[in-house]
Design a protein around this motif. Structure first.
Motif, PDB file in Angstrom:
ATOM      1  N   ALA A 280       0.834  -1.202   0.000  1.00 19.30           N
ATOM      2  CA  ALA A 280       0.000   0.000   0.000  1.00 19.30           C
ATOM      3  C   ALA A 280       0.870   1.254   0.000  1.00 19.30           C
ATOM      4  N   GLY A 281       1.927   1.244   0.824  1.00 21.55           N
ATOM      5  CA  GLY A 281       2.839   2.383   0.836  1.00 21.55           C
ATOM      6  C   GLY A 281       3.581   2.542  -0.465  1.00 21.55           C
ATOM      7  N   LEU A 282       3.955   1.425  -1.081  1.00 22.36           N
ATOM      8  CA  LEU A 282       4.665   1.494  -2.363  1.00 22.36           C
ATOM      9  C   LEU A 282       3.766   2.085  -3.448  1.00 22.36           C
ATOM     10  N   ILE A 283       2.525   1.609  -3.539  1.00 21.41           N
ATOM     11  CA  ILE A 283       1.613   2.125  -4.572  1.00 21.41           C
ATOM     12  C   ILE A 283       1.331   3.603  -4.341  1.00 21.41           C
ATOM     13  N   LYS A 284       1.171   3.994  -3.087  1.00 26.12           N
ATOM     14  CA  LYS A 284       1.001   5.428  -2.785  1.00 26.12           C
ATOM     15  C   LYS A 284       2.186   6.230  -3.309  1.00 26.12           C
TER      16      LYS A 284
ATOM     17  N   ARG B 132      17.632  16.929 -10.773  1.00 19.89           N
ATOM     18  CA  ARG B 132      17.642  15.487 -10.549  1.00 19.89           C
ATOM     19  C   ARG B 132      16.232  14.938 -10.684  1.00 19.89           C
ATOM     20  N   PRO B 133      16.105  13.675 -11.051  1.00 15.87           N
ATOM     21  CA  PRO B 133      14.771  13.066 -11.054  1.00 15.87           C
ATOM     22  C   PRO B 133      14.264  12.903  -9.630  1.00 15.87           C
ATOM     23  N   LEU B 134      12.949  12.903  -9.472  1.00  9.31           N
ATOM     24  CA  LEU B 134      12.355  12.676  -8.159  1.00  9.31           C
ATOM     25  C   LEU B 134      12.619  11.243  -7.725  1.00  9.31           C
ATOM     26  N   ARG B 135      13.045  11.115  -6.464  1.00 10.38           N
ATOM     27  CA  ARG B 135      13.291   9.796  -5.911  1.00 10.38           C
ATOM     28  C   ARG B 135      12.687   9.694  -4.523  1.00 10.38           C
ATOM     29  N   ALA B 136      12.360   8.459  -4.128  1.00 11.12           N
ATOM     30  CA  ALA B 136      11.760   8.221  -2.813  1.00 11.12           C
ATOM     31  C   ALA B 136      12.169   6.858  -2.304  1.00 11.12           C
ATOM     32  N   GLY B 137      12.104   6.712  -0.987  1.00 17.54           N
ATOM     33  CA  GLY B 137      12.311   5.412  -0.363  1.00 17.54           C
ATOM     34  C   GLY B 137      11.015   4.932   0.273  1.00 17.54           C
ATOM     35  N   VAL B 138      10.839   3.617   0.341  1.00 18.84           N
ATOM     36  CA  VAL B 138       9.669   3.017   0.990  1.00 18.84           C
ATOM     37  C   VAL B 138      10.172   1.945   1.944  1.00 18.84           C
ATOM     38  N   SER B 139       9.722   2.045   3.199  1.00 21.11           N
ATOM     39  CA  SER B 139      10.158   1.097   4.230  1.00 21.11           C
ATOM     40  C   SER B 139       9.008   0.204   4.668  1.00 21.11           C
ATOM     41  N   SER B 140       9.358  -1.030   5.054  1.00 20.91           N
ATOM     42  CA  SER B 140       8.391  -1.935   5.661  1.00 20.91           C
ATOM     43  C   SER B 140       9.153  -2.869   6.587  1.00 20.91           C
TER      44      SER B 140
ATOM     45  N   VAL C 217      12.842  -0.065  -0.370  1.00 22.50           N
ATOM     46  CA  VAL C 217      12.816   0.060  -1.826  1.00 22.50           C
ATOM     47  C   VAL C 217      13.113   1.503  -2.208  1.00 22.50           C
ATOM     48  N   ILE C 218      13.964   1.695  -3.216  1.00 26.27           N
ATOM     49  CA  ILE C 218      14.248   3.024  -3.766  1.00 26.27           C
ATOM     50  C   ILE C 218      13.506   3.154  -5.092  1.00 26.27           C
ATOM     51  N   LEU C 219      12.674   4.190  -5.196  1.00 26.50           N
ATOM     52  CA  LEU C 219      11.874   4.438  -6.390  1.00 26.50           C
ATOM     53  C   LEU C 219      12.295   5.732  -7.064  1.00 26.50           C
ATOM     54  N   GLU C 220      12.053   5.806  -8.369  1.00 24.36           N
ATOM     55  CA  GLU C 220      12.327   7.018  -9.146  1.00 24.36           C
ATOM     56  C   GLU C 220      11.134   7.287 -10.054  1.00 24.36           C
ATOM     57  N   GLU C 221      10.904   8.561 -10.348  1.00 28.45           N
ATOM     58  CA  GLU C 221       9.804   8.911 -11.248  1.00 28.45           C
ATOM     59  C   GLU C 221      10.020   8.268 -12.625  1.00 28.45           C
TER      60      GLU C 221
END
Length: 849
Positions: A364-368, A412-420, A430-434
């Protein structure tokens, strides 16, 4: 540009998503709620709770919290769509049901049809604890036979979640169950990424599901537990007291980024790196969080992504709002990120919106986060007023984002981390990028073929309306990309409709008015019809020579020159002579065959006989054309790869002479051994726009849609090979759900017919008709057929939807009623009702000692 901004060969694209969350039955509705800052918690009334089975004494407890974060209609499921019999659907864990639907929707969102995809698709998934078996099927388990208990186990154990999806959706890659408590879904994602990078599969489905039975109840708060005292999750806030357990199901479809871009997939976001570890014993207790372990997993994910912490501007936190969890999580983040730039990295937790989805929480956090990256927007984390004094926000760059706003970053491209983080210490990050910038869409040709299909007519009508509404609401969608997504990205089902439209508006208006066809179970035969003269005007054929690679190659194969050019091809098609008739019909037939429209028989007259000779492999196209020009006769037609009918000679197979008045279709039925044969003139007539190329294209596509609607296979990849169409997001299958729910405390439903014991056939009634009807009634009950409806006694049980375990349980139940130990191999794949009845007849007439 920094080196780290370059694409990595290990980058993984998220190309499809699906889910159901508290207050949101789709990813689209989920996003709408996140943007609006909505909380999905429901506070139930006393009447609702009493109806759900909560006792008045429990309601009177001052610590009882009436809050729920639940899904609607968890008892309902579209069993027919997946070919699951009614009695199996009833005993199947609702978590398995919902995840099966979610998986199918995610694949459709990705435009990935397992039936036609050439690579291997893997499944990596987890489910929560099975409370349905415990609360709803307990009495059935207690009274079940040994085969019955085994069947209940297969239907309810979480070990069979991934493999059930693979079986029902025909996925051929690894099917692996994952179970690490709250971190399950992100560990499943990590495992899926590793599977892709290792080459175990070409596409991967990752996800999880969590449901709670009994459904629709609150909980009792106890100090020290993770449940909120007031039904709200206040992550990182001074007033934080815990979370609310929620329900949800979510899945994503993954593919290596390079391959996704090559295939024209819709990329929602890019996974740059993932990592998984465990805290070990370095913490105060088994259920406690571990700062050092969390810091290690975040560093490992950044290393895998080949990027630095300061390139991230958002972290989706585990954020359970517990007294130990939130401070430990921010401390671990600060350890990795360092002091950084104050308030440069936003922090949030989806649990403030929808509660803690247990094994599905990370997904759920990843999809958000994927949605935020794709839309370049930050959504608010709720209920944050004043920071928890145990959290040292000054030691790092983090701040809790509490409002909806644009998300931008320079250079820079937008980046985010997701923790669980899971109880027991298994951590995932997980490290995500736009997503990469998507080029402008290909508008397609003057007309595009749109195809829709469904399991039932009502589902098809609903699907049609949803697609039509979507096209009206998104007028900028490229029509060619809509056409490709519907054709390549959806499994062909029995009820079908097809329309050639020139624009989105025409498509939206025309699709609901298009006739519905029912494709036969077995593909009809196809008869190519080749005439003495081609019916197509010459100029559109000359244009098609320049537009279609397959058509051009077929024309060139007929020409005399060693290296034909565009002028040679146009001249060969434009002349008013028999050679042009031959070349045009031959090239069109080759085009049809490249689209997967393969004839089982060919009929020709005049020039068409020579074309038939070339298509049947009797002569090469150039030799056939030369022989026709010199005045030969096509009598080699009997030595052929495909049955050919010369209208002048009317030969049948071998040397037989056809009966007087025999039609082409009846001859083709004899030649192909198929009961139904469809005629196809390789150059269809009657196009609306006269003699231009657009008219010819429209006519070809219209006929192609008609053939597909009648059950003929089409190779859609070949149809779209000459364009650069990509996939787009479209509404997914509209499931027609029915209620399947076993009640607690009720006896197991008999696996036999509704007859009483007195009505069961005895030895004196062992005649086959009586026993056959007895077994028919039992199978009809298992399949939940309408009253009075009986299954065909000569159809294999597997084709009726009964797997081997269901058959074993059925036979065991019947044998008990007849007091007969049936000595037959019930697991044989070709067993029919009549086989079982005859076996019982032998058993009753000659009982074993």
């Amino acid at each position: 540009m920094h080196e780290e901004e370059h694409a990595n060969p290990t980058d993984i694209a998220v190309i499809g998503m699906a889910g159901r969350f508290p207050g949101a039955d789709s990813v689209t509705a989920f996003w709408d709620g996140l943007r609006a800052g909505r909380e999905a918690t429901r506070f139930l009334t006393e009447e609702e709770l009493l109806a759900a089975g909560v006792t008045p004494e429990t309601l009177a407890d001052p610590h009882y919290v009436r809050a729920v974060q639940g899904l609607a209609d968890i008892s309902r499921f579209d069993a027919e769509h997946f070919g699951i019999p009614a009695d199996e659907a009833e005993i199947l864990d609702p978590q398995h049901r919902l995840f099966l639907e979610c998986s199918a929707a995610a694949l459709e969102d990705a435009g990935c049809d397992p039936a036609s995809y050439h690579g291997a698709i893997g499944v990596y998934a987890g489910a929560g604890a099975n409370t349905y078996l415990r609360h709803q099927l307990g009495e059935r388990w207690r009274t079940a036979t040994v085969p019955g208990r085994y069947r209940l186990s297969i239907a309810n154990d979480k070990d069979f979640l991934a493999t059930r999806v693979a079986h029902r959706l025909d996925l051929r890659g690894p099917a692996i169950g994952v179970s690490t408590a709250c971190s399950t879904s992100l560990v499943a994602l990590h495992t899926a990424v590793l599977g892709l990078l290792a080459g175990d599969c070409d596409v991967a489905l990752a996800g999880a599901v969590h449901l709670v039975v009994p459904h629709g109840r609150g909980y009792t708060h106890h100090n020290g537990m993770i449940f909120s005292p007031d039904g709200r999750c206040r992550s990182f806030d001074r007033a934080a007291g815990g979370t609310v357990v929620g329900e949800g199901v979510a899945a994503v479809i993954l593919k290596p980024l390079a391959l996704a871009l090559e295939d024209g997939d819709f990329v929602h976001a890019v996974i740059k790196g993932t990592a998984v570890n465990n805290d070990g014993s370095g913490k105060i207790g088994y259920t406690a969080p571990g700062i050092e372990g969390q810091a290690r997993v975040i560093r490992a994910a950044l290393d895998a992504a080949r990027c630095t912490a300061d390139s991230l501007s958002y972290v989706e936190a585990h954020g359970t709002a517990t007294s130990l969890g939130d401070p430990a999580e921010v401390a671990a983040l600060n350890e990795v990120f360092g002091p950084g730039t104050p308030r440069s990295c936003a922090l949030g937790s989806v649990k403030t919106n929808i509660g803690h989805l247990d094994v599905a929480a990370g997904m759920a956090g990843l999809i958000k986060t994927v949605l935020m990256l794709r839309h370049r927007e930050l959504v608010p984390s709720l209920h944050f007023r004043e920071a928890n004094p145990k959290i040292d926000f000054d030691a790092g760059p983090f701040y809790v984002n509490t409002r909806h706003r644009a998300w931008t970053q320079t250079g820079r491209p937008l980046r985010a981390g997701v923790s669980s983080f899971g109880i027991g210490g298994t951590n995932a990050h997980v490290i995500l990028e736009e997503p990469p910038v998507r080029p402008n869409g290909d508008p397609g040709g003057a007309g595009e073929l749109l195809v829709l299909s469904a399991t039932t007519p009502t589902a098809l009508h609903r699907m049609t309306q949803e697609i039509a509404d979507h096209l009206r609401e998104h007028p900028d969608l490229p029509l060619g990309e809509v056409a490709r997504t519907l054709a390549e990205g959806r499994t062909a089902r029995p009820y079908r409709r097809a329309l050639v439209a020139k624009d989105l508006w025409t498509a939206a208006l025309g699709l609901p008015l298009t006739p519905v066809m029912h494709a036969p179970e077995h593909e009809p035969g196809l008869l190519f019809v080749l005439d003495d003269r081609i019916s197509c005007p010459r100029e559109p054929l000359a244009d098609l020579y320049e537009q279609s690679g397959v058509f051009r190659a077929a024309v060139d194969a007929c020409l005399d020159t060693a290296h034909p050019g565009p002028a040679d091809g146009r001249n060969a098609l434009s002349a008013e002579d028999r050679r042009a008739d031959f070349v045009g019909q031959y090239a069109l037939a080759c085009l049809w065959r490249s689209w997967g429209v393969e004839p089982q028989a060919i009929v020709g007259t005049g020039t068409g006989e020579w074309v038939a000779a070339a298509l049947a492999g009797v002569l090469g196209p150039r030799r056939a054309l030369d022989a026709m020009t010199t005045g030969g006769a096509p009598t080699p037609l009997r030595a052929r790869e495909v049955p050919v009918l010369s209208r002048s000679e009317r030969p049948c197979e071998g040397n037989e002479t056809p009966l007087p008045g025999q039609t082409d279709e009846s001859w083709a039925q004899v030649a192909t051994g198929r009961a139904q044969v469809v005629r196809l003139a390789v150059c269809p007539t009657g196009y609306e726009t006269g003699t231009d190329a657009a008219g010819l294209r429209s006519a070809l596509l219209t006929k192609l849609g008609d053939l597909w609607s009648r059950g003929r296979h089409v190779d859609w990849r070949a149809v779209f090979a000459d364009g650069n169409h990509r996939r787009v997001q479209l509404p997914t299958y509209p499931f027609e759900r029915r209620r399947y729910w076993a009640g607690p405390g009720t006896a197991a439903r008999e696996a036999t017919s509704p007859m009483s014991a007195a009505e069961s056939p005895g030895p004196e009634d062992a005649a086959a008709p009586s026993l056959t009807r007895f077994v028919q009634d039992a199978v009809a009950e298992v399949l939940a057929l309408r009253p009075g409806s009986l299954p065909d006694p000569d159809v294999e049980l597997a084709d009726l939807g009964l797997d081997s375990l269901a058959t074993i349980e059925l036979v065991a139940g019947l044998a008990g009623r007849l007091e007969c130990d049936l000595p037959m191999p019930a697991q044989e794949s070709d067993t029919t009702i009549r086989d079982i009845a005859e076996a019982f007849g032998r058993c009753v007439s000659h009982p074993h000692p």
